[in-house]
Design a protein around this motif. Structure first.
Motif, PDB file in Angstrom:
ATOM      1  N   SER A 105       7.114  17.251  26.720  1.00 16.41           N
ATOM      2  CA  SER A 105       5.804  17.643  26.199  1.00 16.41           C
ATOM      3  C   SER A 105       5.618  17.372  24.712  1.00 16.41           C
ATOM      4  O   SER A 105       4.512  17.082  24.277  1.00 16.41           O
ATOM      5  CB  SER A 105       5.570  19.130  26.444  1.00 16.41           C
ATOM      6  OG  SER A 105       5.544  19.384  27.820  1.00 16.41           O
ATOM      7  N   TRP A 106       6.676  17.476  23.944  1.00 13.52           N
ATOM      8  CA  TRP A 106       6.534  17.419  22.498  1.00 13.52           C
ATOM      9  C   TRP A 106       7.026  16.123  21.863  1.00 13.52           C
ATOM     10  O   TRP A 106       6.692  15.829  20.717  1.00 13.52           O
ATOM     11  CB  TRP A 106       7.244  18.621  21.864  1.00 13.52           C
ATOM     12  CG  TRP A 106       6.625  19.931  22.259  1.00 13.52           C
ATOM     13  CD1 TRP A 106       6.834  20.620  23.418  1.00 13.52           C
ATOM     14  CD2 TRP A 106       5.675  20.690  21.521  1.00 13.52           C
ATOM     15  NE1 TRP A 106       6.074  21.760  23.423  1.00 13.52           N
ATOM     16  CE2 TRP A 106       5.356  21.836  22.262  1.00 13.52           C
ATOM     17  CE3 TRP A 106       5.088  20.515  20.270  1.00 13.52           C
ATOM     18  CZ2 TRP A 106       4.466  22.795  21.827  1.00 13.52           C
ATOM     19  CZ3 TRP A 106       4.191  21.486  19.827  1.00 13.52           C
ATOM     20  CH2 TRP A 106       3.890  22.604  20.601  1.00 13.52           C
ATOM     21  N   ASP A 107       7.805  15.330  22.584  1.00  9.58           N
ATOM     22  CA  ASP A 107       8.308  14.057  22.060  1.00  9.58           C
ATOM     23  C   ASP A 107       7.237  12.986  22.290  1.00  9.58           C
ATOM     24  O   ASP A 107       7.284  12.223  23.245  1.00  9.58           O
ATOM     25  CB  ASP A 107       9.624  13.680  22.745  1.00  9.58           C
ATOM     26  CG  ASP A 107      10.227  12.389  22.222  1.00  9.58           C
ATOM     27  OD1 ASP A 107       9.764  11.884  21.170  1.00  9.58           O
ATOM     28  OD2 ASP A 107      11.157  11.883  22.874  1.00  9.58           O
ATOM     29  N   THR A 108       6.286  12.912  21.391  1.00 10.68           N
ATOM     30  CA  THR A 108       5.101  12.075  21.598  1.00 10.68           C
ATOM     31  C   THR A 108       5.402  10.580  21.620  1.00 10.68           C
ATOM     32  O   THR A 108       4.665   9.822  22.248  1.00 10.68           O
ATOM     33  CB  THR A 108       4.028  12.355  20.524  1.00 10.68           C
ATOM     34  OG1 THR A 108       4.559  12.050  19.228  1.00 10.68           O
ATOM     35  CG2 THR A 108       3.574  13.803  20.574  1.00 10.68           C
ATOM     36  N   ASP A 109       6.454  10.138  20.965  1.00  8.42           N
ATOM     37  CA  ASP A 109       6.762   8.714  20.976  1.00  8.42           C
ATOM     38  C   ASP A 109       7.933   8.374  21.902  1.00  8.42           C
ATOM     39  O   ASP A 109       8.419   7.237  21.931  1.00  8.42           O
ATOM     40  CB  ASP A 109       7.015   8.179  19.567  1.00  8.42           C
ATOM     41  CG  ASP A 109       8.177   8.852  18.865  1.00  8.42           C
ATOM     42  OD1 ASP A 109       8.911   9.650  19.505  1.00  8.42           O
ATOM     43  OD2 ASP A 109       8.356   8.602  17.664  1.00  8.42           O
TER      44      ASP A 109
END
Length: 162
Positions: A30-34
């Motif tokens: 969810s939070w590791d956008t790349d």
């Protein structure tokens, strides 16, 4: 997009009973956008901003008590889903490893994630509502609690036994 952001928002409120491995996986998704295997402070700031806008239903720049009710209900529903998933995994006899990234040392971190989304945590001026600035200004402190290794990023190493 709203549905995607809903998933992101509620992932921040996983139950402490979920293993660190499961929590770490959900958190990273969810939070590791790349998708590079690390979560930076910049990524967390962006996600928290997205979460804020998703729940600011009247678009006035504040999350009021009524909007927080919706936010809290969404987080509770997500916790229940994750608890069911954890129970299903356990009932199938899936082994929770004891090695790096698979321990249970993140219960404090999971609680920190949950607490960092509450009205009480984010209403820094005590006026009963949370501005976007209040919501995002607490990000750095919250990030530090997640970064157990102190290396400036959150990754699988931060979800192991400590």
């Amino acid at each position: 997009m709203k549905r995607f952001l809903s998933v992101l928002a509620v992932t921040a409120a996983l139950p402490a009973a979920v293993s660190a491995q499961q929590f770490g996986g959900h958190f990273m998704e969810s939070w590791d956008t790349d998708s590079d295997g690390t979560v930076t402070l910049a990524e967390v700031e962006i996600r928290r901003g997205d979460i804020f806008y998703m729940f600011d239903s009247n678009e006035d720049g504040f999350l009021d008590a009524q909007e927080y009710v919706q936010f809290d209900e969404t987080r509770v529903a997500d916790r229940e889903v994750h608890m069911e998933e954890a129970q299903e995994t356990a009932s199938r006899g899936a082994s929770m490893g004891q090695g790096k990234g698979q321990g249970t040392g993140m219960s404090a971190g999971i609680s920190g994630v949950q607490n960092a989304m509450t009205l009480a945590y984010n209403d820094t001026d005590g006026d009963g509502q949370v501005s976007r600035e209040e919501f995002t200004s607490n990000t750095a402190g919250w990030f530090v609690t997640m970064d157990k290794t102190g290396d400036g990023v959150v990754n699988a190493d931060d979800f192991g036994r400590k």
